[in-house]
Scaffold this motif. Structure first.
Motif, mmCIF file in Angstrom:
data_model
loop_
_atom_site.group_PDB
_atom_site.id
_atom_site.type_symbol
_atom_site.label_atom_id
_atom_site.label_comp_id
_atom_site.label_asym_id
_atom_site.label_seq_id
_atom_site.Cartn_x
_atom_site.Cartn_y
_atom_site.Cartn_z
ATOM 1 N N VAL A 15 46.786 33.261 41.770
ATOM 2 C CA VAL A 15 47.339 32.560 42.660
ATOM 3 C C VAL A 15 48.502 33.891 42.499
ATOM 4 O O VAL A 15 48.855 33.699 41.651
ATOM 5 C CB VAL A 15 47.945 31.414 42.801
ATOM 6 C CG1 VAL A 15 49.074 31.303 43.922
ATOM 7 C CG2 VAL A 15 46.514 30.788 42.675
ATOM 8 N N ASP A 16 48.963 34.894 43.196
ATOM 9 C CA ASP A 16 49.665 35.832 43.746
ATOM 10 C C ASP A 16 50.658 34.467 44.664
ATOM 11 O O ASP A 16 51.052 35.122 45.988
ATOM 12 C CB ASP A 16 49.372 36.599 44.751
ATOM 13 C CG ASP A 16 50.368 37.980 43.795
ATOM 14 O OD1 ASP A 16 51.697 37.672 44.290
ATOM 15 O OD2 ASP A 16 49.862 39.202 44.434
ATOM 16 N N LEU A 17 52.140 34.356 44.041
ATOM 17 C CA LEU A 17 52.844 33.531 44.815
ATOM 18 C C LEU A 17 53.518 34.322 45.868
ATOM 19 O O LEU A 17 54.592 34.256 46.257
ATOM 20 C CB LEU A 17 53.516 32.702 43.474
ATOM 21 C CG LEU A 17 52.878 31.603 42.717
ATOM 22 C CD1 LEU A 17 54.070 31.215 41.989
ATOM 23 C CD2 LEU A 17 52.739 30.541 43.637
ATOM 24 N N LYS A 19 40.078 27.876 53.561
ATOM 25 C CA LYS A 19 40.362 29.055 53.562
ATOM 26 C C LYS A 19 40.221 29.395 52.899
ATOM 27 O O LYS A 19 39.387 30.317 52.267
ATOM 28 C CB LYS A 19 42.384 29.030 54.009
ATOM 29 C CG LYS A 19 43.027 29.066 55.017
ATOM 30 C CD LYS A 19 44.209 29.556 54.706
ATOM 31 C CE LYS A 19 45.408 29.254 56.455
ATOM 32 N NZ LYS A 19 46.405 29.839 56.251
ATOM 33 N N LEU A 20 40.054 28.973 51.455
ATOM 34 C CA LEU A 20 39.757 28.802 50.049
ATOM 35 C C LEU A 20 37.785 28.935 49.663
ATOM 36 O O LEU A 20 37.427 28.694 48.735
ATOM 37 C CB LEU A 20 40.508 28.064 49.141
ATOM 38 C CG LEU A 20 41.935 28.686 49.001
ATOM 39 C CD1 LEU A 20 42.500 27.719 47.902
ATOM 40 C CD2 LEU A 20 42.185 30.154 48.686
ATOM 41 N N GLY A 21 37.385 28.017 50.654
ATOM 42 C CA GLY A 21 35.931 27.793 50.719
ATOM 43 C C GLY A 21 35.839 27.209 48.952
ATOM 44 O O GLY A 21 34.819 27.259 48.787
ATOM 45 N N VAL A 42 45.206 34.600 47.474
ATOM 46 C CA VAL A 42 44.642 33.527 46.407
ATOM 47 C C VAL A 42 43.523 34.368 45.566
ATOM 48 O O VAL A 42 42.542 34.537 47.167
ATOM 49 C CB VAL A 42 44.652 32.223 46.240
ATOM 50 C CG1 VAL A 42 43.290 31.630 45.999
ATOM 51 C CG2 VAL A 42 45.592 31.522 46.307
ATOM 52 N N THR A 43 42.749 34.686 44.975
ATOM 53 C CA THR A 43 41.504 35.318 44.792
ATOM 54 C C THR A 43 40.780 34.496 43.717
ATOM 55 O O THR A 43 41.240 33.516 42.724
ATOM 56 C CB THR A 43 41.961 36.832 44.414
ATOM 57 O OG1 THR A 43 42.401 36.921 43.356
ATOM 58 C CG2 THR A 43 42.623 37.816 45.527
ATOM 59 N N HIS A 44 39.778 35.133 43.560
ATOM 60 C CA HIS A 44 38.947 34.131 42.941
ATOM 61 C C HIS A 44 38.112 35.330 42.168
ATOM 62 O O HIS A 44 37.297 36.073 42.487
ATOM 63 C CB HIS A 44 37.964 32.479 42.654
ATOM 64 C CG HIS A 44 36.845 32.419 41.871
ATOM 65 N ND1 HIS A 44 36.819 32.844 40.818
ATOM 66 C CD2 HIS A 44 37.335 30.796 41.793
ATOM 67 C CE1 HIS A 44 35.626 31.675 40.082
ATOM 68 N NE2 HIS A 44 36.280 30.820 40.318
ATOM 69 N N HIS A 65 34.815 37.350 47.318
ATOM 70 C CA HIS A 65 34.572 36.870 48.968
ATOM 71 C C HIS A 65 35.548 35.921 49.567
ATOM 72 O O HIS A 65 35.853 35.839 50.626
ATOM 73 C CB HIS A 65 33.211 36.083 49.690
ATOM 74 C CG HIS A 65 32.427 35.004 49.041
ATOM 75 N ND1 HIS A 65 31.621 35.112 47.692
ATOM 76 C CD2 HIS A 65 32.528 33.415 49.398
ATOM 77 C CE1 HIS A 65 31.766 34.327 47.258
ATOM 78 N NE2 HIS A 65 31.972 32.755 48.213
ATOM 79 N N LEU A 66 35.900 35.087 47.693
ATOM 80 C CA LEU A 66 36.768 34.322 48.370
ATOM 81 C C LEU A 66 38.341 35.159 47.978
ATOM 82 O O LEU A 66 38.614 35.163 47.083
ATOM 83 C CB LEU A 66 36.933 33.222 47.353
ATOM 84 C CG LEU A 66 35.316 32.294 47.664
ATOM 85 C CD1 LEU A 66 35.807 31.064 46.352
ATOM 86 C CD2 LEU A 66 35.617 31.773 49.081
#
Length: 233
Positions: A139-141, A208-210, A146-148, A153-154
């Motif tokens: 999580v980049d505040l 949004k985050l699937g 937000v990535t995984h 693809h998220l």
């Protein structure tokens, strides 16, 4: 933690030394302590103006010095002990950058409070991390992104409230969170937040985050209570 003190008053030196113990501080005493404390990176210097007439220029130079680059030592916080007779000096030293002063005779409780506050102010500021890892997500505040790492693809950009809420779920992975808890942590200053506002934000995060079984996560409703983010095997 290091404290330097220049004072010929034995009671004041003893008092500063005793108060320093609660901060696990080393106290440098005497005329030579001034230079030694600064050289060793003292966080606080206590100066009795009755004892520094011969060192006024050196002291003025110290308090006028701007904070150096991060790689160098920062100047110490400066507390002055003075009498009304020092009014002219006091004004010039405060204008030059001294941080605080006490009028003698020094009272124990007041000195203790000033030391606590000044030592707290002397602590280096560390900015909180802008990227937080939780529940497998990054999580980049700062960028509200937000990535995984395991699910390329998220990759979603959220609003501030959505990012804070998503991080809260990720930090409590596998635990049910009540609506009251979510409201207090995310909308604490807005006590009349409608329940549908929380539900809407949760729905947007889920989309949004699937957060669905196909991606190994599920943001499930806990009926009559709140929500729970689960990582599926």
């Amino acid at each position: 933690m290091k404290i330097g003190i220049i004072s010929s008053d034995a009671d004041t030196v003893t008092l500063v030394t005793q108060l320093a113990e609660r901060h696990d501080a080393t106290v440098y005493r005497g005329a030579d302590g001034f230079a030694a404390a600064c050289d060793d990176g003292a966080q606080l210097v206590v100066l009795d103006l009755d004892d520094v007439q011969r060192h006024l220029q050196a002291i003025t130079t110290l308090v006028q010095r701007h904070r150096p680059p991060a790689a160098a030592k920062a100047r110490p916080v400066l507390l002055l002990l003075c009498t009304p007779a020092h009014q002219a000096w006091l004004r010039s030293l405060l204008l030059a950058g001294a941080d605080d002063f006490l009028v003698k005779p020094v009272r124990r409780q007041e000195l203790a409070l000033r030391l606590d506050l000044l030592l707290l102010a002397a602590q280096p500021y560390e900015a909180p991390p802008s990227i937080v890892e939780a529940g497998g997500f990054m999580v980049d505040l700062a960028r509200l992104r937000v990535t995984h790492p395991g699910l390329p693809h998220l990759d979603a950009t959220l609003t501030r409230k959505e990012a804070e809420l998503a991080l809260l779920f990720m930090q409590h992975l596998g635990r049910p969170l009540s609506r009251a808890f979510l409201q207090e942590r995310i909308w604490g200053a807005e006590p009349d937040t409608p329940t549908r506002t929380i539900d809407t934000h949760v729905s947007r995060i889920r989309t949004k985050l699937g957060l669905q079984p196909a991606n190994g996560y599920q943001l499930a409703t806990v009926y009559g209570y709140g929500y729970q983010l689960e990582r599926l095997e």
